[in-house]
Every structure is written in C-alpha cells, then in structure tokens.
Design an enzyme around this catalytic site. Structure first.
Site, PDB file in Angstrom:
ATOM      1  N   GLY A  46      -0.137  38.340 -68.802  1.00  0.00           N
ATOM      2  CA  GLY A  46       0.845  37.520 -69.035  1.00  0.00           C
ATOM      3  C   GLY A  46       0.635  36.118 -67.707  1.00  0.00           C
ATOM      4  N   GLN A  51       2.373  29.792 -61.839  1.00  0.00           N
ATOM      5  CA  GLN A  51       1.307  30.398 -61.427  1.00  0.00           C
ATOM      6  C   GLN A  51       0.135  29.167 -61.705  1.00  0.00           C
ATOM      7  OE1 GLN A  51       1.752  34.068 -63.431  1.00  0.00           O
ATOM      8  NE2 GLN A  51       0.431  34.919 -61.786  1.00  0.00           N
ATOM      9  N   CYS A  93      -1.288  41.289 -60.337  1.00  0.00           N
ATOM     10  CA  CYS A  93      -0.803  39.882 -60.724  1.00  0.00           C
ATOM     11  C   CYS A  93      -2.046  39.030 -60.334  1.00  0.00           C
ATOM     12  CB  CYS A  93       0.439  39.540 -59.753  1.00  0.00           C
ATOM     13  SG  CYS A  93       0.875  37.788 -59.919  1.00  0.00           S
ATOM     14  N   LEU A  94      -2.178  37.960 -61.201  1.00  0.00           N
ATOM     15  CA  LEU A  94      -3.179  37.092 -60.991  1.00  0.00           C
ATOM     16  C   LEU A  94      -3.084  36.224 -59.756  1.00  0.00           C
ATOM     17  CD1 LEU A  94      -3.662  35.820 -64.812  1.00  0.00           C
ATOM     18  CD2 LEU A  94      -5.260  37.582 -63.735  1.00  0.00           C
ATOM     19  N   HIS A 135       7.803  40.968 -65.226  1.00  0.00           N
ATOM     20  CA  HIS A 135       7.015  40.455 -64.211  1.00  0.00           C
ATOM     21  C   HIS A 135       6.839  38.804 -64.206  1.00  0.00           C
ATOM     22  CE1 HIS A 135       3.043  40.668 -61.589  1.00  0.00           C
ATOM     23  NE2 HIS A 135       2.984  39.407 -62.194  1.00  0.00           N
ATOM     24  N   GLU A 136       7.087  38.406 -65.527  1.00  0.00           N
ATOM     25  CA  GLU A 136       6.620  37.017 -65.785  1.00  0.00           C
ATOM     26  C   GLU A 136       7.809  36.207 -65.482  1.00  0.00           C
ATOM     27  OE1 GLU A 136       3.678  35.786 -65.611  1.00  0.00           O
ATOM     28  OE2 GLU A 136       3.001  37.969 -66.152  1.00  0.00           O
ATOM     29  N   HIS A 139       8.532  35.602 -61.747  1.00  0.00           N
ATOM     30  CA  HIS A 139       7.754  34.707 -61.189  1.00  0.00           C
ATOM     31  C   HIS A 139       8.731  33.296 -61.513  1.00  0.00           C
ATOM     32  CE1 HIS A 139       3.824  35.704 -60.340  1.00  0.00           C
ATOM     33  NE2 HIS A 139       3.537  36.203 -61.370  1.00  0.00           N
TER      34      HIS A 139
END
Ligand code: NI
Length: 169
Positions: A46, A51, A93-94, A135-136, A139
């Site tokens: 995701g 991000q 997480c990226l 999670h997204e 963000h």
C-alpha cells in the site's frame, strides 16, 4: 507514468494531515497511476499520497503487488466507517525502511471513499487488507505505524533515523 521518490520518516509531509481531494482531474489521475507504479516497484502492499510528498487524501493498495489486477484498489478520501476485532501482527512501511514491529489493528473494517471515476465505493476488508487500509489512512492523518508503538520504542526508532540523516553527506 513515472516513479516518484518515497519520502521517509522525519520529513514534515509525513506528519501533516492531508487535504481531501475536491476535484478528480488529470493531476489526480496521474498521481494515482504514478503511485501504483511506485508501489509495485518498491515493492509494497500500500502507498499513500503523502509518502510521495503530495498532501492529499489518496491511497493505493495491492496485496498481489501487481500480480492480480482485481486486487488493485485506488481510493480517494477514504474513511473507516466501522471496525471490529483486533489482530496483533508485524508491520512495516516504505517510509520507515527496515523497521518491523507488532501493531494492533482491527480484524475487519468497512471503508468508504471514491474511486477514480468519482463513484462512491464501500468496501469490507479483513485481516491483512484491513491492516493495510488502516495503515494507509493513518498516513493521511500524519500518523506513521511507529506512532502506534510504545513511547520508548517510537523515540528509539525516530532517533535512529535522525542519526542516519545527520550522517548523510
Ligand atoms: Ni506506510
């Protein structure tokens, strides 16, 4: 389509609340396509617009990482309208490279938002998909998964990244 750089922990955009998308124009469509390409290249499950340093409420998810087009979800202005249960599982997480920690998330969520055509979509997600949605959407509210850890763990992780940033030439 093009890849966009993924910003990492410590960048101020990751701590900001993103603005709702008000018009779905070419800019939003291009952003969504670029985010999908960036997500698949990373690879990840995701990605949220902040991000890639764009502070708007847009997320893309793909549990198949490009293998199954049916798994690709693009959601604009997503909101969790209900949640049930709890699961503790390791998460990454990226934007927080190489850190994996156990985070509690709902087992099941209902998510409401718009697709790229501006149609309202309501999705029920369970287990891993529910986790990725939570999670997204975090963000979009300026929250990283490390913000859901104990204050001690969180400050250790943030310190590590501040040190790494300071060490860069
Ligand atoms: Ni993330």
């Amino acid at each position: 389509m093009s890849l966009r750089p993924i910003i990492t922990i410590g960048h101020k955009t990751l701590a900001a609340k993103s603005a709702p998308v008000t018009v779905i124009d070419d800019g939003v469509r291009t952003l969504a396509r670029d985010m999908i390409e960036t997500l698949h290249a990373a690879p990840g499950l995701g990605l949220s617009a902040p991000q890639v340093n764009v502070s708007v409420r847009l997320i893309v998810l793909d549990l198949s990482i490009g293998e199954n087009p049916d798994d690709l979800i693009i959601m604009i202005n997503p909101e969790i309208t209900s949640q049930e249960g709890q699961i503790i599982r390791e998460e990454g997480c990226l934007s927080v490279p190489e850190v994996f920690e156990k985070v509690t998330r709902p087992q099941k969520v209902t998510v409401q938002g718009l697709d790229l055509e501006g149609k309202e979509r309501v999705l029920e997600a369970r287990d891993l998909l529910a986790r990725v949605f939570c999670h997204e959407i975090d963000h979009l509210d300026g929250k990283l998964f490390v913000d859901r850890l104990s204050p001690l763990k969180r400050s250790l992780i943030r310190k590590k990244f501040r040190k790494a940033a300071a060490a860069k030439p």
